[in-house]
Write a protein that holds these residues in place. Sequence first.
Motif, PDB file in Angstrom:
ATOM      1  N   TYR A 114       0.814  -1.228   0.000  1.00 45.34           N
ATOM      2  CA  TYR A 114       0.000   0.000   0.000  1.00 45.34           C
ATOM      3  C   TYR A 114       0.846   1.277   0.000  1.00 45.34           C
ATOM      4  CZ  TYR A 114      -2.884  -3.788   1.715  1.00 45.34           C
ATOM      5  OH  TYR A 114      -3.475  -5.018   1.874  1.00 45.34           O
TER       6      TYR A 114
ATOM      7  N   GLY B 274      -0.653   5.534  -8.148  1.00 43.66           N
ATOM      8  CA  GLY B 274      -1.602   4.599  -7.554  1.00 43.66           C
ATOM      9  C   GLY B 274      -1.087   3.912  -6.302  1.00 43.66           C
ATOM     10  N   ILE B 275      -1.784   2.839  -5.965  1.00 47.01           N
ATOM     11  CA  ILE B 275      -1.367   2.035  -4.799  1.00 47.01           C
ATOM     12  C   ILE B 275      -0.350   1.001  -5.282  1.00 47.01           C
ATOM     13  CG2 ILE B 275      -2.148   0.382  -3.052  1.00 47.01           C
ATOM     14  CD1 ILE B 275      -4.877   1.819  -3.162  1.00 47.01           C
TER      15      ILE B 275
ATOM     16  N   GLU C  21      -7.419  -1.256  -9.469  1.00 48.92           N
ATOM     17  CA  GLU C  21      -8.394  -0.219  -9.096  1.00 48.92           C
ATOM     18  C   GLU C  21      -7.780   1.170  -9.011  1.00 48.92           C
ATOM     19  OE1 GLU C  21     -10.429  -1.383  -5.573  1.00 48.92           O
ATOM     20  OE2 GLU C  21     -11.433  -3.055  -6.576  1.00 48.92           O
ATOM     21  N   SER C  22      -6.458   1.253  -8.758  1.00 49.40           N
ATOM     22  CA  SER C  22      -5.834   2.565  -8.514  1.00 49.40           C
ATOM     23  C   SER C  22      -4.833   2.958  -9.599  1.00 49.40           C
ATOM     24  CB  SER C  22      -5.105   2.537  -7.162  1.00 49.40           C
ATOM     25  OG  SER C  22      -3.984   1.672  -7.241  1.00 49.40           O
TER      26      SER C  22
ATOM     27  N   ILE D 113       2.155   4.751  -1.434  1.00 54.53           N
ATOM     28  CA  ILE D 113       1.535   5.754  -2.322  1.00 54.53           C
ATOM     29  C   ILE D 113       2.526   6.851  -2.729  1.00 54.53           C
ATOM     30  CG2 ILE D 113      -0.872   5.434  -1.630  1.00 54.53           C
ATOM     31  CD1 ILE D 113      -0.446   7.830   0.295  1.00 54.53           C
TER      32      ILE D 113
END
Length: 299
Positions: free
Chosen positions: A11, A18-19, A123-124, A13
């Motif tokens: 995770y 993104g992640i 998703e990111s 950033i």
Amino acid sequence: MKGTIINIQKYSIHDGPGIRTTVFFKGCPLNCWWCHNPESQHLEPEVMYWEEKCTACGNCIKHCPKGALSIVDGKLKYNSESCELCSECSKYCINEARVIKGKYISVDELFKEIMKDQVFYDESNGGVTFSGGEPLIQADFLREVMKKCKRMDIHTTIDTCGYVSWDKFEKIVDYTDLFLYDLKHMNSDKHKIYTSVPNELILDNLKKLSDLGKNIYIRMPIIPGVNDDIEDLKKAAELLKNLNIIQVNLLPYHKMGMDKYKRLNMDLKLQEIQEPSHAKMNELSEIFKNVGLKVKIGG
Ligand code: SF4
Ligand code: SF4
């Protein structure tokens, strides 16, 4: 094939878009005075020691096969020359006063770990970042991991100091979506004083990546009194404005992590340095903005 890493951070950033999962490789050709990750400098695993956690119980001494530990004047004494980094002492220390930093990992093991967060990357618009230390020191291992990532269409970033031979870049360049490229000093003599190596190879490799049209973010640590000279930074801006650079990140020096030197039995050369003020960072960022470069303060 196995590589040596320190840590896999989930995770993230600040290490690309993104992640991300950031993999910290062990081993670095530089020895920067301000290095916040001194445990990443040596290629091999090593011992970190927290004196304040140690009760001098002697349990580790009993399990050390090399006689590298002893109690002297009520304190644990460590002889690094005898130590073979077997990690037995850390296994038997219930106070976690001795911890081995670094581990060997196979291509498949690392890839499996990276893939665990694929849903977050999707998703990111994130991905994986290879940092360190210097990941390109282990270019063959890195290449195999990156090939697997690209087969799964995972965005890849390399955070590099740039001080490796060009053939190491050639091994991974086709599998790299983004380079986070460190620039520490424009004056090669000062670069050598503060990092142990000159900067010509770093600048040469940067130009080659730029000529290939690769995506590049420049990362410049700002260390007061070391590399915050206005004229030096103007030279950096002049160089960068003619290269294919997306963004310059100015990273203000901070003191976090400096106690690691003591825990690793290493000398800290940089003493008593204050963190740069916001005003100073804004002043320096103007130098890059003035030549048309996009600048961000921080990672
Ligand atoms: S086992 Fe841990 S607490 Fe005991 S002497 Fe060794 S390092 Fe210190
Ligand atoms: S890592 Fe192994 S050899 Fe080194 S001090 Fe610990 S037990 Fe002894």
